[in-house]
Enzyme design. Structure first.
Site, PDB file in Angstrom:
ATOM      1  N   ASP A 434      39.005  47.279  33.322  1.00 51.64           N
ATOM      2  CA  ASP A 434      40.269  46.866  33.919  1.00 51.64           C
ATOM      3  C   ASP A 434      40.525  45.381  33.689  1.00 51.64           C
ATOM      4  O   ASP A 434      39.607  44.562  33.705  1.00 51.64           O
ATOM      5  CB  ASP A 434      40.227  47.160  35.424  1.00 51.64           C
ATOM      6  CG  ASP A 434      41.475  46.719  36.145  1.00 51.64           C
ATOM      7  OD1 ASP A 434      42.550  47.262  35.839  1.00 51.64           O
ATOM      8  OD2 ASP A 434      41.385  45.821  37.008  1.00 51.64           O
ATOM      9  N   GLU A 487      41.656  47.682  28.767  1.00 48.01           N
ATOM     10  CA  GLU A 487      43.039  47.434  29.167  1.00 48.01           C
ATOM     11  C   GLU A 487      43.288  45.945  28.918  1.00 48.01           C
ATOM     12  O   GLU A 487      42.999  45.102  29.768  1.00 48.01           O
ATOM     13  CB  GLU A 487      43.264  47.774  30.646  1.00 48.01           C
ATOM     14  CG  GLU A 487      44.712  47.601  31.058  1.00 48.01           C
ATOM     15  CD  GLU A 487      44.907  47.288  32.532  1.00 48.01           C
ATOM     16  OE1 GLU A 487      46.058  47.319  32.988  1.00 48.01           O
ATOM     17  OE2 GLU A 487      43.919  46.990  33.220  1.00 48.01           O
TER      18      GLU A 487
END
EC number: 2.4.1.18
Length: 764
Positions: A434, A487
C-alpha cells in the site's frame, strides 16, 4: 537483622524495577560461606507473606527469609548442586508451588541471532522474538523476547501475574533485546510488556511480534502456536513454485472481510470442536449483526468467488488494527491476523480452503506508516524507536500516522521478516504493498520546509527504495511464483523490474493512469467521448514500461466518488451497458485484473465499511444479469490464453484501428504465447450501434464471436453477429482481409478464428 548475601541497593533495584538483568540478583547462585560451597536462592514475590524453596527430588523444603523488603526472599541451602527447584508461596489463605522463572538462565536467543538482527538480516526473527510456547529443561512455558534498547526496565504482564509488572522482570542483552522464560503458562495467555524509561514513565505495549491480539477495543497480545495447523495445500504450493504468474490469468476479487457480509444474528459461531468463537459486533450502526468468522467466510466467500471465476482473492489488510474506519491500513499488530474474524488457525483454514478451491490469496501489506495508538509501535521504549525522531521524516500529518525509520537495521528487519512471515506461516500467494509513493518520496504530501532532503539533496527516500528491493529480492528467493504488487501512483522508474536491473523488484504495479483515464472517459456523455479517444489509447504508449495490473479498487468507490455504476451516464440500461463495456475492455486490455467487491452485481451506493454489501439487489434481474456477465467474462479470460500469456510483451498486442474517434470505436488483436492463435477485440463506446462496421484482420476464415457484452443474458439489446462472421477478400487497416461486423451499442466483441471450420470450408 537476619544474615543476607545481598546489599540493600541491589534489592531496591529489583523492587523499584530498575535492574537491566534481574538474573544477577534473583534465582539460584553458588557462593562460598564459611569455607563451604553453598547455594543461595533469591526471589522477589510481591503479595507473598511466606515462601519456601522446594526440592521435589529430595522431598525437602527450606524456609526463605525476607531481607531489606517485606517481599524479597532469600534462602541459603547447603548443597553442592542445585537444580529443578521450585518455590512455594503463601498469599493470604492460598499456597502455590511453581517453578522459578529465574532458574532458567540460558538465553534462547543465540549470539548469532542477535548479530543477524542487529545487522537487519534475520529473516526468521519472528521465530525468536515475541512469545513462544516451548520446553526448557523438561518444563513447558512461554519464552518472551522484545526489542527495547532504550528502556530502563521491561516486564511481562499477564493474567498469570495479575498484570503486576514487579513479578516478571526481563533481562536485557547487549543488543537491546529483553528476554524471559516463564514456566507453566501456555497458549492462550493474554500478555503485554510493561516498559519503563529512564524518566520513570511506564508504557504498556502489545507485542510487536505477537501472533494474536484481543478483539478491539482491548489491546493485549495472546500467546499462540502457529505450528499446530495441519495444512492440505501441498499440491497448490508445489505448482505455484514452478509457475510464472506473469504468464497466467490473474483476475482478483478485492474484498474487505468486515463488510462483505455480516451474520444477521449476534449468536456466536460454532467451531469444529463444538466450542464457540467470541462474538465481535460488526458495527454500532448495525447492532444486531456480527462479523463472520474466517471459517464462516471460507464456506460463504470462497464458493461465491469460485462461482464468479476469479483466480485470486485480495484481502484489505487483515493484520491487527484498532480502528475499523482505517479499513485495516493503520496496523498495530503486524504479525497477528485480526481477531475480528477468529484465531490465527482460523485464518490458516481460510487460506487452505482457498487453495483447495484453486484460489490464490493476496494480502494488503502496509509497511509505509503506522498509527500513534499508545499500545502500538509508537514511542515504543520511551524513544522514537520504530519511527524517525524528526517529524519532517517521521510523520504523515495528512493521515496522522508515523513513518518507519528504514535506515535502522532492526526496524528494516522487523518489516522484511514480516513480509516473509505471511508467506511462511500463512501460505499466502501475494502481497499488495500500500501507498508505495508515500514511502519513496520524502516530500510526499508535505509543504516546503516540512521535509528533509536525502544526502544528495533530492526528495527520493533512498532507504525506503533499498528496503523495498530487499523485500522483493527475498520474497522471490524464498517463495518463487508469488506476487508482489505495488500501489505506486507516480512515475518512479522500473517499479516492476527485477532488482538486478536496478528496479524495485515488484512483479506487478497497479496502473493508476489507466484507471483515472478510463473512469474519466466513462463518466462522460458518450457524445463527448469522440473528443477524448486518447483516454482509451494512451495506456498502450507506456504499457511496456512496467508489468501493469489494471485495478478498479476500493479507493474508487468511497469519499463521494460513487460506486462504478453511479459514475456512468444515461438511464439505468445505459449505466449497466457502460459497466459491461468498461469491464469487457479492461479484461481484453493487456495487464492483470483487480476489481473491488460489489462491482460484480452493480451496487448503487458507495462502499460503507460499517455495513455489508447490498445483497438484496440480486433479487432483481438486471443485477443478476450483471453477475452472470462477470462469471462469463472470467470464464472466457481464463480459457483464452491470448488474453493473458503475453500481457507484458510487445508482440502480444496490435492495434487494428485506434483512430476512429468519430465513432468512438477501437479495435485490436491479442496474441497467444508460442502459438499463432489470436483474438480480435472491437469496442464501441457509444450507444449508437453500427450494422456494417468493417475492420481488417490478418487471416482469412470464419471468426467466431466468443463474447458479446451486449448479449441478452447480460441485460443487453442482443445485437451481434449470429455467432460469427466470414472474412471478405477486402484489405483494410493494412490487413489483407476484413470483417463486416455488427457493433452493438456500448458493446465489446471478442472474436477468434475457427481454424477447424475454416479448414473444412476450404476443403483442406
Amino acid at each position: 537483622m537476619p544474615m543476607t548475601t545481598i546489599a540493600p541497593e541491589q534489592v531496591n533495584r529489583i523492587v523499584w524495577n530498575q535492574h537491566h538483568d534481574p538474573f544477577e540478583i534473583l534465582g539460584s547462585h553458588p557462593i562460598e560461606q564459611n569455607g563451604k560451597n553453598v547455594w543461595v536462592v533469591r526471589a522477589y514475590l510481591p503479595n507473598a507473606s511466606a515462601a519456601w524453596v522446594v526440592l521435589p527430588e529430595q522431598r525437602q523444603e527450606y524456609a526463605m527469609q525476607t531481607v531489606h523488603d517485606p517481599h524479597f526472599f532469600e534462602c541459603i541451602i547447603e548443597t553442592s548442586e542445585l537444580s529443578n527447584y521450585q518455590l512455594k508461596t503463601k498469599e493470604g489463605e492460598h499456597e502455590r508451588v511453581s517453578y522459578d522463572p529465574y532458574a532458567f538462565r540460558s538465553p534462547r536467543l543465540t549470539d548469532f541471532d542477535l548479530h543477524l538482527f542487529a545487522e537487519g538480516n534475520h529473516h526468521r526473527i519472528y521465530e525468536k522474538l515475541g512469545a513462544h510456547f516451548t520446553e526448557v529443561d523438561g518444563v513447558t512455558g512461554v519464552y518472551f523476547a522484545v526489542w527495547a534498547p532504550n528502556a530502563r526496565n521491561v516486564s511481562v504482564l499477564g493474567d498469570f501475574n495479575l498484570w503486576d509488572g514487579r513479578k516478571h522482570q526481563m533481562r536485557k542483552g547487549a543488543t537491546g533485546v529483553w528476554e524471559l522464560f516463564i514456566p507453566e503458562i501456555g497458549v492462550g495467555e493474554h500478555y503485554k510488556y510493561e516498559i519503563k524509561n529512564f524518566a520513570g514513565h511506564i508504557y504498556e505495549k502489545s507485542d510487536p511480534f505477537g501472533f494474536q491480539q484481543e478483539p478491539r477495543p482491548k489491546t493485549a497480545s495472546i500467546v499462540s502456536n502457529l505450528n499446530s495447523y495441519n495444512w492440505s495445500d501441498e499440491n497448490w504450493l508445489e505448482q505455484r513454485r514452478h509457475t510464472d504468474p506473469l504468464t497466467q490469468p490473474i483476475s482478483v476479487y478485492e474484498v474487505h472481510l468486515g463488510s462483505w457480509l455480516h451474520a444477521a444474528s449476534a449468536e456466536p459461531a460454532k467451531l469444529p470442536n463444538g466450542e464457540t468463537e467470541p462474538v465481535v459486533i460488526a458495527s454500532e450502526l448495525n447492532p444486531g449483526a456480527r462479523f463472520l468468522t474466517y471459517r464462516e467466510l471460507a464456506s460463504r466467500l470462497i464458493p461465491y468467488v469460485k462461482e464468479l471465476g476469479y483466480t485470486h482473492i485480495e484481502l484489505l489488510p487483515i493484520a491487527e488494527h484498532p480502528f475499523d474506519g482505517s479499513w485495516g491500513y493503520q496496523v498495530t499488530g503486524y504479525y497477528a491476523p485480526t481477531s475480528r474474524f477468529g484465531t490465527p488457525e482460523d485464518f490458516m483454514y481460510f487460506v487452505d480452503q482457498c487453495h483447495q478451491n484453486n484460489i490464490g490469496v493476496i494480502v494488503d501489506w502496509v509497511p509505509g506508516h503506522f498509527p500513534k495508538d499508545g499500545h502500538g509501535l509508537a514511542f515504543f521504549d520511551g524513544t522514537h524507536l520504530y519511527e524517525h525522531a524528526d517529524s519532517r521524516k517521521g510523520e504523515h500529518k495528512e493521515w496522522g500516522t508515523l513513518v518507519f525509520n528504514y535506515s535502522r537495521n532492526e526496524v528494516r528487519n522487523f518489516l522484511v521478516a514480516n513480509a516473509l512471515f505471511w508467506f511462511d506461516k500463512y501460505h499466502i500467494d501475494g502481497i499488495r504493498v500500500d501507498a508505495v509513493a508515500s514511502m519513496l518520496y520524502l516530500d510526499y504530501c508535505r509543504k516546503e520546509g516540512e521535509w528533509l532532503p536525502n544526502q544528495y539533496g533530492g526528495r527520493e527516500n533512498l532507504e525506503a527504495a533499498d528496503f523495498l528491493r530487499q523485500v522483493n529480492h527475498l520474497l522471490f528467493s524464498y517463495f518463487p511464483g508469488v506476487l508482489s504488487i505495488a500501489e505506486e501512483s507516480t512515475d518512479w522508474p522500473m517499479v516492476s523490474w527485477p532488482t538486478y536491473t536496478g528496479g524495485l523488484g515488484f512483479n506487478l504495479k497497479w496502473n493508476m493512469g489507466w484507471m483515472h483515464d478510463m473512469l474519466d472517459y466513462f463518466s462522460m456523455d458518450p457524445w463527448f467521448r469522440q473528443f477524448h479517444q486518447n483516454n482509451v489509447t494512451f495506456s498502450m504508449w507506456y504499457n511496456h514500461s512496467e508489468n501493469f495490473m489494471l485495478a478498479l479498487s476500493h479507493d474508487e468507490v468511497v469519499h463521494g466518488k460513487s460506486n462504478i455504476i453511479g459514475k456512468m451516464p444515461g438511464d439505468k440500461w445505459q449505466k449497466l451497458a457502460n459497466v459491461r463495456c468498461l469491464f469487457a475492455y479492461m479484461f481484453a486490455h493487456p495487464g492483470k485484473k483487480t476489481m473491488f467487491m460489489s462491482m460484480e452485481f452493480g451496487q448503487w451506493s458507495e462502499w460503507n465499511v460499517w455495513a455489508d454489501l447490498e445483497w438484496p439487489l440480486l433479487q432483481f434481474e438486471p443485477h443478476q444479469q450483471l453477475k452472470k456477465f462477470f462469471t462469463e467474462l472470467n470464464k472466457l479470460y481464463r480459457s483464452e490464453p491470448a488474453l493473458y500469456t503475453l500481457d507484458f510483451a510487445r508482440e502480444g498486442f496490435d492495434w487494428i484501428d485506434c483512430s476512429d474517434n468519430r465513432h468512438s470505436v477501437v479495435s485490436f488483436i491479442r496474441r497467444e504465447k508460442d502459438t499463432e492463435n489470436f483474438v480480435v477485440v472491437v469496442c464501441n463506446f457509444t450507444p449508437q450501434p453500427h450494422s456494417h462496421y468493417r475492420i481488417g484482420v490478418p487471416e482469412k476464415g470464419f471468426y467466431t464471436e466468443l463474447f458479446n457484452s451486449d448479449a441478452r443474458q447480460y441485460g443487453g439489446s442482443n445485437m451481434g453477429n449470429l455467432g460469427g462472421k466470414w472474412t471478405d477478400d477486402w484489405s483494410m487497416h493494412s490487413r489483407p482481409y476484413s470483417l463486416d461486423l455488427c457493433l452493438p451499442p456500448l458493446g465489446v466483441l471478442i472474436l477468434k478464428m475457427d481454424k477447424e471450420k475454416t479448414a473444412k470450408a476450404s476443403g483442406s
